[in-house]
Structures are given as C-alpha cells and as structure tokens.
Design a protein around this motif. Structure first.
Motif, PDB file in Angstrom:
ATOM      1  N   ALA A  10       0.832  -1.210   0.000  1.00 35.85           N
ATOM      2  CA  ALA A  10       0.000   0.000   0.000  1.00 35.85           C
ATOM      3  C   ALA A  10       0.864   1.256   0.000  1.00 35.85           C
ATOM      4  CB  ALA A  10      -0.930   0.001   1.202  1.00 35.85           C
ATOM      5  N   GLY A  11       1.921   1.256   0.794  1.00 38.95           N
ATOM      6  CA  GLY A  11       2.798   2.429   0.858  1.00 38.95           C
ATOM      7  C   GLY A  11       3.473   2.716  -0.468  1.00 38.95           C
ATOM      8  N   LEU A  12       3.940   1.671  -1.128  1.00 41.98           N
ATOM      9  CA  LEU A  12       4.607   1.865  -2.414  1.00 41.98           C
ATOM     10  C   LEU A  12       3.611   2.235  -3.507  1.00 41.98           C
ATOM     11  CD1 LEU A  12       7.151  -1.050  -2.119  1.00 41.98           C
ATOM     12  CD2 LEU A  12       7.647   1.406  -2.017  1.00 41.98           C
ATOM     13  N   ALA A  13       2.421   1.668  -3.454  1.00 43.32           N
ATOM     14  CA  ALA A  13       1.387   2.014  -4.441  1.00 43.32           C
ATOM     15  C   ALA A  13       0.967   3.471  -4.297  1.00 43.32           C
ATOM     16  CB  ALA A  13       0.187   1.088  -4.286  1.00 43.32           C
ATOM     17  N   THR A  14       1.022   3.990  -3.090  1.00 42.42           N
ATOM     18  CA  THR A  14       0.680   5.388  -2.851  1.00 42.42           C
ATOM     19  C   THR A  14       1.617   6.319  -3.617  1.00 42.42           C
ATOM     20  OG1 THR A  14      -0.208   4.850  -0.690  1.00 42.42           O
ATOM     21  CG2 THR A  14       0.391   7.128  -1.051  1.00 42.42           C
ATOM     22  N   ARG A  15       2.882   5.934  -3.753  1.00 42.10           N
ATOM     23  CA  ARG A  15       3.850   6.745  -4.500  1.00 42.10           C
ATOM     24  C   ARG A  15       3.449   6.918  -5.967  1.00 42.10           C
ATOM     25  NH1 ARG A  15       9.275   7.554  -3.708  1.00 42.10           N
ATOM     26  NH2 ARG A  15       9.535   6.863  -5.853  1.00 42.10           N
ATOM     27  N   LEU A  16       2.617   6.001  -6.464  1.00 39.87           N
ATOM     28  CA  LEU A  16       2.223   6.037  -7.871  1.00 39.87           C
ATOM     29  C   LEU A  16       0.930   6.812  -8.093  1.00 39.87           C
ATOM     30  CD1 LEU A  16       3.034   2.329  -8.708  1.00 39.87           C
ATOM     31  CD2 LEU A  16       4.360   4.355  -9.330  1.00 39.87           C
ATOM     32  N   ASP A  17       0.438   7.455  -7.034  1.00 40.99           N
ATOM     33  CA  ASP A  17      -0.798   8.235  -7.123  1.00 40.99           C
ATOM     34  C   ASP A  17      -1.990   7.401  -7.568  1.00 40.99           C
ATOM     35  OD1 ASP A  17       0.556  10.549  -6.328  1.00 40.99           O
ATOM     36  OD2 ASP A  17       1.161  10.983  -8.389  1.00 40.99           O
ATOM     37  N   LEU A  18      -2.045   6.147  -7.126  1.00 41.93           N
ATOM     38  CA  LEU A  18      -3.191   5.298  -7.444  1.00 41.93           C
ATOM     39  C   LEU A  18      -4.371   5.685  -6.568  1.00 41.93           C
ATOM     40  CD1 LEU A  18      -1.428   1.817  -7.696  1.00 41.93           C
ATOM     41  CD2 LEU A  18      -1.894   3.452  -9.523  1.00 41.93           C
ATOM     42  N   THR A  19      -5.558   5.319  -7.009  1.00 40.32           N
ATOM     43  CA  THR A  19      -6.750   5.595  -6.208  1.00 40.32           C
ATOM     44  C   THR A  19      -6.758   4.678  -4.988  1.00 40.32           C
ATOM     45  OG1 THR A  19      -8.146   3.952  -7.307  1.00 40.32           O
ATOM     46  CG2 THR A  19      -8.045   6.168  -8.310  1.00 40.32           C
ATOM     47  N   LEU A  20      -7.542   5.033  -4.005  1.00 41.47           N
ATOM     48  CA  LEU A  20      -7.667   4.188  -2.815  1.00 41.47           C
ATOM     49  C   LEU A  20      -8.190   2.800  -3.186  1.00 41.47           C
ATOM     50  CD1 LEU A  20      -9.008   6.722  -0.176  1.00 41.47           C
ATOM     51  CD2 LEU A  20      -6.705   5.772  -0.378  1.00 41.47           C
ATOM     52  N   ASP A  21      -9.112   2.732  -4.132  1.00 40.28           N
ATOM     53  CA  ASP A  21      -9.637   1.431  -4.570  1.00 40.28           C
ATOM     54  C   ASP A  21      -8.547   0.586  -5.217  1.00 40.28           C
ATOM     55  OD1 ASP A  21     -12.196   1.945  -3.630  1.00 40.28           O
ATOM     56  OD2 ASP A  21     -12.946   2.611  -5.587  1.00 40.28           O
ATOM     57  N   ASP A  22      -7.709   1.195  -6.051  1.00 42.46           N
ATOM     58  CA  ASP A  22      -6.604   0.472  -6.689  1.00 42.46           C
ATOM     59  C   ASP A  22      -5.615  -0.046  -5.644  1.00 42.46           C
ATOM     60  OD1 ASP A  22      -7.652   0.911  -9.211  1.00 42.46           O
ATOM     61  OD2 ASP A  22      -6.367   2.648  -9.618  1.00 42.46           O
ATOM     62  N   ILE A  23      -5.312   0.787  -4.670  1.00 37.50           N
ATOM     63  CA  ILE A  23      -4.378   0.389  -3.611  1.00 37.50           C
ATOM     64  C   ILE A  23      -4.946  -0.784  -2.818  1.00 37.50           C
ATOM     65  CG2 ILE A  23      -3.301   1.143  -1.445  1.00 37.50           C
ATOM     66  CD1 ILE A  23      -3.128   3.970  -2.772  1.00 37.50           C
ATOM     67  N   GLU A  24      -6.225  -0.728  -2.491  1.00 31.35           N
ATOM     68  CA  GLU A  24      -6.854  -1.822  -1.749  1.00 31.35           C
ATOM     69  C   GLU A  24      -6.883  -3.099  -2.591  1.00 31.35           C
ATOM     70  OE1 GLU A  24      -8.301  -3.798   1.477  1.00 31.35           O
ATOM     71  OE2 GLU A  24      -7.367  -1.836   1.360  1.00 31.35           O
ATOM     72  N   ASP A  25      -7.134  -2.980  -3.892  1.00 34.94           N
ATOM     73  CA  ASP A  25      -7.095  -4.151  -4.773  1.00 34.94           C
ATOM     74  C   ASP A  25      -5.718  -4.807  -4.745  1.00 34.94           C
ATOM     75  OD1 ASP A  25      -9.728  -3.708  -5.490  1.00 34.94           O
ATOM     76  OD2 ASP A  25      -9.254  -2.940  -7.496  1.00 34.94           O
ATOM     77  N   LEU A  26      -4.666  -3.997  -4.794  1.00 36.54           N
ATOM     78  CA  LEU A  26      -3.305  -4.538  -4.744  1.00 36.54           C
ATOM     79  C   LEU A  26      -3.018  -5.214  -3.413  1.00 36.54           C
ATOM     80  CD1 LEU A  26      -1.252  -1.811  -6.599  1.00 36.54           C
ATOM     81  CD2 LEU A  26      -1.443  -4.221  -7.207  1.00 36.54           C
ATOM     82  N   ARG A  27      -3.475  -4.614  -2.331  1.00 39.20           N
ATOM     83  CA  ARG A  27      -3.284  -5.223  -1.005  1.00 39.20           C
ATOM     84  C   ARG A  27      -3.940  -6.601  -0.946  1.00 39.20           C
ATOM     85  NH1 ARG A  27      -2.789  -2.467   4.041  1.00 39.20           N
ATOM     86  NH2 ARG A  27      -4.678  -3.546   4.641  1.00 39.20           N
ATOM     87  N   ILE A  28      -5.146  -6.687  -1.469  1.00 34.98           N
ATOM     88  CA  ILE A  28      -5.867  -7.965  -1.458  1.00 34.98           C
ATOM     89  C   ILE A  28      -5.153  -8.990  -2.339  1.00 34.98           C
ATOM     90  CG2 ILE A  28      -8.016  -9.112  -2.153  1.00 34.98           C
ATOM     91  CD1 ILE A  28      -9.435  -6.438  -1.359  1.00 34.98           C
ATOM     92  N   ALA A  29      -4.711  -8.568  -3.528  1.00 33.58           N
ATOM     93  CA  ALA A  29      -4.017  -9.478  -4.434  1.00 33.58           C
ATOM     94  C   ALA A  29      -2.722 -10.000  -3.812  1.00 33.58           C
ATOM     95  CB  ALA A  29      -3.721  -8.773  -5.759  1.00 33.58           C
ATOM     96  N   VAL A  30      -1.962  -9.119  -3.173  1.00 29.31           N
ATOM     97  CA  VAL A  30      -0.713  -9.533  -2.526  1.00 29.31           C
ATOM     98  C   VAL A  30      -1.010 -10.499  -1.378  1.00 29.31           C
ATOM     99  CG1 VAL A  30       1.162  -8.687  -1.056  1.00 29.31           C
ATOM    100  CG2 VAL A  30       0.689  -7.586  -3.243  1.00 29.31           C
TER     101      VAL A  30
END
Length: 140
Positions: free
Chosen positions: A38-58
């Motif tokens: 989540a912290g690294l995805a935040t650096r990419l200016d992703l939406t909160l939904d995108d960040i949560e999707d990545l957290r779930i996938a990981v």
C-alpha cells in the motif's frame, strides 16, 4: 535506468525504484507485506480502490505461497519494482517456501487475475514464486 541529455551534459536517472522485503514465512507477518504494498502504491498516485485491490491481491498471493500455515526457519521474500511517479507501474515478485504452487484454479487465483493485472508463476531454487504486475492509470 535512463539517460537525459542536456546539451553537452548528460545525466543518468533512475526510472524505477526497487524495494526488497524479507519476513518469516508465517501468516502472522502478512500485514507487513500488505502495508509495504500500500505504501509503495501510494507513490504512484493510485486511487484508494486500486491500492486496496493490490493489497488484497498480494495477500492472496502470499497465502497461496504459505498454504495458510507457518514454515519455521523459512522466509517469504518480496521484491517490489516501483515505476516513476505517475507511471502507475508496480511489479511485485513474491517467493515462498513451497516446492510447487497449488493448481491455478479456485478463489485465490480468480482474485489474483482480477485485481493484479498480469500474474506469472514459477518455481526456482528458493521455492515457488508469483509475480504480479500492475499498471494503473498513472497521470492520465
């Protein structure tokens, strides 16, 4: 790495950042991997939904590599490649203690394919691995 030329001067710039995280191969440590994602995805200016999707996938990828149990004395290794800010590119390679992955069917695999973008798997000298490559919208 890339090179920028400014007249007679050129500079090498880093086009991606790499972050490595090693935790004990135990489901109790998955929160650390999810938080790093989540912290690294935040650096990419992703939406909160995108960040949560990545957290779930990981989380699903890690769970597959651990099969829901601790593996004393072993590690779960995660390598993140973060594209330049605004690129939306995040590549995550997770290696676990299993000698092989469970078959590619079931809920966890469906979640990975739906949320993570590209999913590639394999087995190496250090165990089974799953690579997730996410390309978000970036600054579009």
């Amino acid at each position: 790495m890339g090179t920028i030329s400014l007249g007679s001067r050129s500079e090498t710039i880093r086009s991606t950042d790499t972050v490595d995280l090693r935790v004990p191969a135990d489901p109790a440590y998955l929160a650390m991997v999810r938080t790093a994602t989540a912290g690294l995805a935040t650096r990419l200016d992703l939406t909160l939904d995108d960040i949560e999707d990545l957290r779930i996938a990981v989380d699903e990828a890690c769970s597959l590599l651990l099969q829901g149990r601790a593996h004393p004395g072993r590690t779960l290794d995660t390598g993140f490649e973060v594209g330049p800010p605004g690129s939306g590119l995040l590549s995550i390679l997770i290696t676990g203690p299993l000698g092989q992955l469970p078959d590619g069917q079931g809920y966890a695999w469906s979640v990975l394919r739906a949320l993570a973008g590209e999913v590639v798997t394999g087995v190496g000298d250090n165990g089974a691995w799953i690579k997730l490559t996410y390309v978000g919208r970036g600054d579009q």
